[in-house]
Design a protein around this motif. Structure first.
Motif, PDB file in Angstrom:
ATOM      1  N   ALA A  53       0.757  -1.171  -0.101  1.00 28.78           N
ATOM      2  CA  ALA A  53      -0.189   0.163   0.014  1.00 28.78           C
ATOM      3  C   ALA A  53       0.845   1.293  -0.134  1.00 28.78           C
ATOM      4  O   ALA A  53       0.622   2.098  -0.743  1.00 28.78           O
ATOM      5  CB  ALA A  53      -0.963   0.035   1.085  1.00 28.78           C
ATOM      6  N   SER A  56       2.595   2.191  -3.611  1.00 34.98           N
ATOM      7  CA  SER A  56       1.390   2.744  -4.379  1.00 34.98           C
ATOM      8  C   SER A  56       1.348   4.380  -3.982  1.00 34.98           C
ATOM      9  O   SER A  56       1.291   5.404  -4.802  1.00 34.98           O
ATOM     10  CB  SER A  56       0.339   2.268  -4.760  1.00 34.98           C
ATOM     11  OG  SER A  56       0.479   1.181  -5.251  1.00 34.98           O
ATOM     12  N   SER A  57       0.908   4.309  -2.394  1.00 25.30           N
ATOM     13  CA  SER A  57       0.588   5.810  -1.997  1.00 25.30           C
ATOM     14  C   SER A  57       2.064   6.778  -2.141  1.00 25.30           C
ATOM     15  O   SER A  57       1.690   7.968  -2.609  1.00 25.30           O
ATOM     16  CB  SER A  57      -0.215   5.693  -0.718  1.00 25.30           C
ATOM     17  OG  SER A  57       0.883   5.241   0.342  1.00 25.30           O
ATOM     18  N   GLN A  58       2.946   6.234  -1.762  1.00 20.37           N
ATOM     19  CA  GLN A  58       4.124   7.118  -1.736  1.00 20.37           C
ATOM     20  C   GLN A  58       4.790   7.539  -3.006  1.00 20.37           C
ATOM     21  O   GLN A  58       5.177   8.730  -3.251  1.00 20.37           O
ATOM     22  CB  GLN A  58       5.350   6.529  -0.799  1.00 20.37           C
ATOM     23  CG  GLN A  58       4.819   5.995   0.609  1.00 20.37           C
ATOM     24  CD  GLN A  58       4.457   7.433   1.179  1.00 20.37           C
ATOM     25  OE1 GLN A  58       4.870   8.346   1.542  1.00 20.37           O
ATOM     26  NE2 GLN A  58       2.988   7.410   1.791  1.00 20.37           N
ATOM     27  N   ARG A  60       2.696   7.791  -5.595  1.00 20.28           N
ATOM     28  CA  ARG A  60       1.590   8.536  -6.134  1.00 20.28           C
ATOM     29  C   ARG A  60       1.707  10.076  -5.543  1.00 20.28           C
ATOM     30  O   ARG A  60       1.725  11.196  -6.361  1.00 20.28           O
ATOM     31  CB  ARG A  60       0.188   8.339  -5.888  1.00 20.28           C
ATOM     32  CG  ARG A  60      -0.004   7.192  -6.779  1.00 20.28           C
ATOM     33  CD  ARG A  60      -1.814   6.852  -6.518  1.00 20.28           C
ATOM     34  NE  ARG A  60      -1.982   5.676  -7.084  1.00 20.28           N
ATOM     35  CZ  ARG A  60      -2.596   4.668  -6.674  1.00 20.28           C
ATOM     36  NH1 ARG A  60      -2.957   4.753  -5.383  1.00 20.28           N
ATOM     37  NH2 ARG A  60      -2.710   3.430  -7.269  1.00 20.28           N
ATOM     38  N   LEU A  61       2.404  10.130  -4.156  1.00 21.97           N
ATOM     39  CA  LEU A  61       2.618  11.554  -3.756  1.00 21.97           C
ATOM     40  C   LEU A  61       3.661  11.957  -4.512  1.00 21.97           C
ATOM     41  O   LEU A  61       3.681  13.276  -4.719  1.00 21.97           O
ATOM     42  CB  LEU A  61       2.600  11.482  -2.307  1.00 21.97           C
ATOM     43  CG  LEU A  61       1.735  11.074  -1.318  1.00 21.97           C
ATOM     44  CD1 LEU A  61       2.032  11.026   0.062  1.00 21.97           C
ATOM     45  CD2 LEU A  61       0.809  12.409  -1.276  1.00 21.97           C
TER      46      LEU A  61
END
Ligand code: CVU
Length: 469
Positions: A53, A56-58, A60-61
């Motif tokens: 998780a 992907s999230s880091q 995207r940031l």
């Protein structure tokens, strides 16, 4: 300055990650400090990537900041699927960077991630070592410069003044291919606009330009092919093109010139030289790459060399091979950027060595050709050419040489003396060069940018072809 994204990939076992997080974070601190120290902006992911998780999230940031290049840092063993997810969320160029450390297996993490990315055909660069070591940092900066060049091309516009000159297939490219491969659009502008607008340039502006050239360069009026009026017409043409560059938001250009303007108006030699120069008679200014004969692949190569190096770029004909000396006369049909005369920041220092000669018989409209002998130094020479419709970057290392006034003149007089000359020793046998090189024009910048060009080619899916060495 580039904007560089930075993510540190870690181990997915929570008990392992807990123990190595400080180490991983400190390695990221060192990378950020080194890149900032080199003048770049670093966008760091807020958290280390220790789960799918977070991958992907880091990523995207970081991607939201639209970095020119993103670095994945491997200072510990890193689960490879985190890299795959993070890469998927990273649209731009990517580099994997690992330490070489016997305790923490960052290198093996990079190899596992790199192999996975290879399996899905995701282009990426790899750098290994300690960023505190200048050699390692320099290898990382190669990727930064390459990414800046590729990013700098995308969304840019080439101004094409006039069409194909004198039947030159190599000067004309497919605009669909330009947009899809390089992200460059082409604006077609009729040369008539140069003629029309040149007449609108105020007399005082043209006169001031002429007087500046008369003061700093060596002007050889002959009352026929080169008169003060013709020189002013060339200066007017320069201002007309500058105006069109601003109006159409052009990033780089090419001017056909031959035969219409060179037979009936004046040559574009002053225009092209000073567009490529970092100054004109009105002061310092950014360079604007402009190719003679509206050679599209020349201009594109020059723009890449400019974005990589920041320097003015030389445009030349591969004019003559002096077999007795194993050197080449890279002479253009009337101009090289005057910066190449001494490569000085002071225009006066360069122009002292520049002679404006009356144009030769090829160009009955007259005007001044911009003659000088390029100052010596190491060069990277390159040219985008096409084979069966596919782009390739042909690259060769070399050096400009200076043999003193007497020999320089004797060599220059063997071709067209009035034009500029760069006597070039190339690190490639003449037979290999002449049998493989795919154009009549070649381009050069000072220094060694072979590694950057190779990375640019990988990112653009263009074949890289090193000639010689
Ligand atoms: C003499 C011709 O007119 C030149 O322009 C020619 O040598 C070229 O520059 C070809 O690139």
């Amino acid at each position: 300055m580039a904007r560089i994204g930075l993510l540190t990939i870690s181990d997915g076992r929570d008990f392992v990650h807990r123990d190595i997080a400080d180490w991983a974070r400190s390695s990221e601190d060192a990378i950020a400090a080194a890149l900032e120290g080199a003048g770049h902006e670093v966008v760091r992911a807020p958290e280390l990537v220790s789960s799918n998780a977070l991958a992907s999230s880091q990523a995207r940031l970081v991607a939201e900041a639209r970095p020119d290049l993103t670095v994945f840092n491997y200072s510990v063993w890193a689960f490879p699927h985190f890299s795959m997810l993070a890469a998927d969320a990273t649209p731009g160029p990517l580099v994997l960077l690992s330490n070489i450390d016997p305790v923490q297996p960052g290198m093996v993490g990079m190899l596992a991630a790199g192999g996975s990315l290879d399996q899905i055909g995701r282009v990426h660069g790899r750098v290994w070592g300690d960023v505190a070591d200048p050699a390692t940092l320099e290898r990382l900066l190669v990727h930064v410069r390459a990414a800046q060049a590729v990013g700098g091309l995308r969304g840019s516009t080439f101004g094409r003044f006039g069409g194909r000159p004198m039947g030159m297939y190599t000067a004309v490219a497919n605009t669909d291919q330009w947009l899809s491969t390089f992200g460059v659009d082409v604006e077609e502008i009729d040369q008539w606009e140069i003629v029309r607008r040149s007449e609108l340039v105020p007399d005082s502006r043209a006169r001031a330009g002429r007087e500046w050239l008369e003061k700093h360069a060596n002007v050889h009026y002959d009352g026929k092919q080169l008169t003060p009026e013709l020189l002013e017409r060339q200066i007017r043409s320069y201002h007309a093109v500058r105006e069109l560059i601003d109006e159409w938001n052009l990033d780089f250009s090419g001017i056909k010139g031959q035969p219409e303007l060179t037979t009936h108006f004046t040559t574009m030699d002053i225009t092209e030289a000073f567009l490529n120069d970092p100054y004109d008679w009105e002061g310092p200014k950014p360079t604007h790459v402009t190719a003679t004969e509206s050679d599209m692949d020349a201009a594109l190569t020059m723009q890449i060399l400019k974005l990589i190096s920041g320097d003015p770029v030389l445009f030349a004909d591969v004019r003559h091979y002096h077999a007795d000396r194993d050197i080449w006369d890279m002479a253009n049909s009337g101009q090289h950027a005057t910066w190449y005369a001494a490569r000085s920041d002071d225009p006066a220092e360069n122009l002292r060595r520049v002679h404006l000669y009356p144009e030769v018989f090829f160009f009955p409209a007259g005007g001044a050709s911009v003659h000088h002998i390029a100052a010596p130094g190491d060069m990277t020479l390159a040219r985008l050419t096409r084979h069966s419709g596919r782009y390739r970057m042909q690259v060769v290392r070399g050096a400009f040489e200076d043999y003193g006034d007497e020999v320089n003149e004797q060599l220059a007089r063997q071709s067209t003396f009035e034009w500029p000359h760069a006597f070039t020793r190339m690190d490639v046998p003449a037979d290999e060069f002449l049998s493989r090189f795919g154009a009549n024009h070649i381009h050069a910048v000072p220094g060694d940018y072979v590694a950057e060009l190779e990375q640019v080619c990988r990112q653009l899916d263009v074949d890289f072809q090193r000639l010689g060495g």
